[in-house]
Design a protein around this motif. Structure first.
Motif, mmCIF file in Angstrom:
data_model
loop_
_atom_site.group_PDB
_atom_site.id
_atom_site.type_symbol
_atom_site.label_atom_id
_atom_site.label_comp_id
_atom_site.label_asym_id
_atom_site.label_seq_id
_atom_site.Cartn_x
_atom_site.Cartn_y
_atom_site.Cartn_z
ATOM 1 N N ARG A 4 0.852 -1.177 0.000
ATOM 2 C CA ARG A 4 0.000 0.000 0.000
ATOM 3 C C ARG A 4 0.890 1.230 0.000
ATOM 4 N NH1 ARG A 4 -3.003 -3.605 -0.481
ATOM 5 N NH2 ARG A 4 -4.843 -4.170 0.688
ATOM 6 N N ILE A 5 0.401 2.306 -0.599
ATOM 7 C CA ILE A 5 1.113 3.579 -0.568
ATOM 8 C C ILE A 5 0.210 4.613 0.078
ATOM 9 C CG2 ILE A 5 2.089 5.449 -1.947
ATOM 10 C CD1 ILE A 5 2.963 3.367 -3.971
ATOM 11 N N SER A 6 0.775 5.365 1.010
ATOM 12 C CA SER A 6 0.067 6.470 1.645
ATOM 13 C C SER A 6 1.051 7.630 1.746
ATOM 14 C CB SER A 6 -0.434 6.065 3.028
ATOM 15 O OG SER A 6 -1.102 7.137 3.652
ATOM 16 N N GLY A 7 0.790 8.678 0.992
ATOM 17 C CA GLY A 7 1.730 9.799 0.952
ATOM 18 C C GLY A 7 3.043 9.340 0.354
ATOM 19 N N ASP A 8 4.130 9.551 1.087
ATOM 20 C CA ASP A 8 5.428 9.117 0.584
ATOM 21 C C ASP A 8 5.854 7.783 1.181
ATOM 22 O OD1 ASP A 8 6.054 9.844 3.186
ATOM 23 O OD2 ASP A 8 7.873 10.925 2.650
ATOM 24 N N ARG A 9 4.949 7.109 1.876
ATOM 25 C CA ARG A 9 5.295 5.838 2.524
ATOM 26 C C ARG A 9 4.688 4.654 1.785
ATOM 27 N NH1 ARG A 9 3.924 5.706 8.524
ATOM 28 N NH2 ARG A 9 1.867 6.094 7.683
ATOM 29 N N LEU A 10 5.500 3.622 1.609
ATOM 30 C CA LEU A 10 5.054 2.363 1.035
ATOM 31 C C LEU A 10 5.077 1.333 2.153
ATOM 32 C CD1 LEU A 10 5.884 0.735 -2.267
ATOM 33 C CD2 LEU A 10 6.398 -0.547 -0.201
ATOM 34 N N ALA A 11 3.996 0.598 2.299
ATOM 35 C CA ALA A 11 3.914 -0.440 3.323
ATOM 36 C C ALA A 11 3.760 -1.795 2.654
ATOM 37 C CB ALA A 11 2.735 -0.189 4.252
ATOM 38 N N ALA A 12 4.632 -2.725 3.002
ATOM 39 C CA ALA A 12 4.496 -4.113 2.575
ATOM 40 C C ALA A 12 3.711 -4.822 3.673
ATOM 41 C CB ALA A 12 5.862 -4.748 2.398
ATOM 42 N N LEU A 13 2.583 -5.426 3.302
ATOM 43 C CA LEU A 13 1.732 -6.100 4.278
ATOM 44 C C LEU A 13 2.196 -7.536 4.425
ATOM 45 C CD1 LEU A 13 0.129 -3.589 3.469
ATOM 46 C CD2 LEU A 13 -1.936 -4.923 3.718
ATOM 47 N N ILE A 14 2.453 -7.920 5.663
ATOM 48 C CA ILE A 14 2.998 -9.238 5.975
ATOM 49 C C ILE A 14 2.116 -9.879 7.039
ATOM 50 C CG2 ILE A 14 4.994 -10.442 6.936
ATOM 51 C CD1 ILE A 14 6.717 -8.183 5.852
ATOM 52 N N PHE A 63 -2.139 2.310 8.237
ATOM 53 C CA PHE A 63 -2.342 3.706 7.874
ATOM 54 C C PHE A 63 -3.760 4.117 8.264
ATOM 55 C CE2 PHE A 63 0.695 2.849 4.115
ATOM 56 C CZ PHE A 63 1.810 3.179 4.857
ATOM 57 N N LYS A 64 -3.967 5.404 8.482
ATOM 58 C CA LYS A 64 -5.291 5.901 8.878
ATOM 59 C C LYS A 64 -6.372 5.497 7.892
ATOM 60 C CE LYS A 64 -3.626 9.820 11.523
ATOM 61 N NZ LYS A 64 -3.550 11.262 11.661
ATOM 62 N N VAL A 65 -6.080 5.586 6.593
ATOM 63 C CA VAL A 65 -7.075 5.221 5.586
ATOM 64 C C VAL A 65 -7.418 3.730 5.670
ATOM 65 C CG1 VAL A 65 -5.409 4.820 3.721
ATOM 66 C CG2 VAL A 65 -7.754 5.494 3.166
ATOM 67 N N GLU A 66 -6.449 2.899 6.013
ATOM 68 C CA GLU A 66 -6.713 1.466 6.162
ATOM 69 C C GLU A 66 -7.617 1.213 7.358
ATOM 70 O OE1 GLU A 66 -2.871 -0.861 4.529
ATOM 71 O OE2 GLU A 66 -2.501 0.437 6.261
ATOM 72 N N ILE A 67 -7.413 1.950 8.430
ATOM 73 C CA ILE A 67 -8.265 1.802 9.612
ATOM 74 C C ILE A 67 -9.685 2.239 9.280
ATOM 75 C CG2 ILE A 67 -8.681 2.643 11.955
ATOM 76 C CD1 ILE A 67 -5.572 2.840 12.215
ATOM 77 N N LEU A 68 -9.823 3.373 8.596
ATOM 78 C CA LEU A 68 -11.150 3.866 8.227
ATOM 79 C C LEU A 68 -11.894 2.883 7.337
ATOM 80 C CD1 LEU A 68 -10.355 7.630 7.542
ATOM 81 C CD2 LEU A 68 -11.663 6.682 9.456
ATOM 82 N N GLU A 69 -11.158 2.198 6.452
ATOM 83 C CA GLU A 69 -11.773 1.254 5.518
ATOM 84 C C GLU A 69 -11.726 -0.190 6.017
ATOM 85 O OE1 GLU A 69 -9.795 1.959 1.796
ATOM 86 O OE2 GLU A 69 -10.614 3.986 1.622
ATOM 87 N N ASN A 70 -11.211 -0.381 7.249
ATOM 88 C CA ASN A 70 -11.083 -1.719 7.818
ATOM 89 C C ASN A 70 -10.373 -2.662 6.841
ATOM 90 O OD1 ASN A 70 -11.380 -3.527 9.948
ATOM 91 N ND2 ASN A 70 -13.302 -4.338 9.126
ATOM 92 N N ASP A 71 -9.253 -2.187 6.288
ATOM 93 C CA ASP A 71 -8.553 -2.865 5.201
ATOM 94 C C ASP A 71 -7.310 -3.598 5.693
ATOM 95 O OD1 ASP A 71 -7.733 -3.639 2.663
ATOM 96 O OD2 ASP A 71 -6.900 -1.673 2.169
ATOM 97 N N ASN A 72 -7.386 -4.920 5.753
ATOM 98 C CA ASN A 72 -6.244 -5.775 6.096
ATOM 99 C C ASN A 72 -5.580 -5.400 7.419
ATOM 100 O OD1 ASN A 72 -6.175 -7.575 3.779
ATOM 101 N ND2 ASN A 72 -5.606 -5.774 2.603
ATOM 102 N N LEU A 73 -6.384 -5.138 8.423
ATOM 103 C CA LEU A 73 -5.847 -4.720 9.713
ATOM 104 C C LEU A 73 -5.113 -5.848 10.427
ATOM 105 C CD1 LEU A 73 -8.804 -2.520 10.987
ATOM 106 C CD2 LEU A 73 -6.771 -1.840 9.679
ATOM 107 N N GLU A 74 -5.332 -7.084 9.985
ATOM 108 C CA GLU A 74 -4.696 -8.230 10.625
ATOM 109 C C GLU A 74 -3.246 -8.425 10.188
ATOM 110 O OE1 GLU A 74 -6.549 -9.777 6.816
ATOM 111 O OE2 GLU A 74 -7.071 -8.311 8.339
#
Length: 101
Positions: A4-14, A63-74
């Motif tokens: 996921r990308i949020s602003g200038d940060r890229l997050a690899a979900l593991i 990321f905040k947007v992931e929390i708002l969308e309940n997206d892959n929080l696990e």
């Protein structure tokens, strides 16, 4: 591995079950138990520092947007400020993360 990308940060979900291995870099050719999670991330930052716009590779909460969308929080997140020009090296980083299981 998903990213996921949020602003200038890229997050690899593991998956959380793999986060200790990812943070400790157990499969990075290092002797098991020699590095703690923070040391492993520092080592990864030194290996892939050429693709960082700034800062280090870290572990992050969703990321905040992931929390708002309940997206892959696990999932856990390995986060970096990707420079958006070294995509080949980013691919190498992703392959490294995928090999940690």
């Amino acid at each position: 591995l998903s990213a996921r990308i949020s602003g200038d940060r890229l997050a690899a979900l593991i998956p959380e079950t793999d986060m200790d291995a990812a943070a400790g870099l157990a499969d990075a050719g290092l002797e098991p138990g020699r590095l703690g999670p923070r040391d492993g991330l520092a080592f990864m930052s030194s290996l892939y520092g050429d693709i960082l716009a700034h800062g280090l590779i870290t572990v992050s909460d969703p990321f905040k947007v992931e929390i708002l969308e309940n997206d892959n929080l696990e999932f856990g997140r390995v986060v970096l400020a990707f420079d958006k020009s070294h995509y080949g090296r980013l691919h190498e980083l992703i392959l490294s993360l995928n090999s940690i299981r």
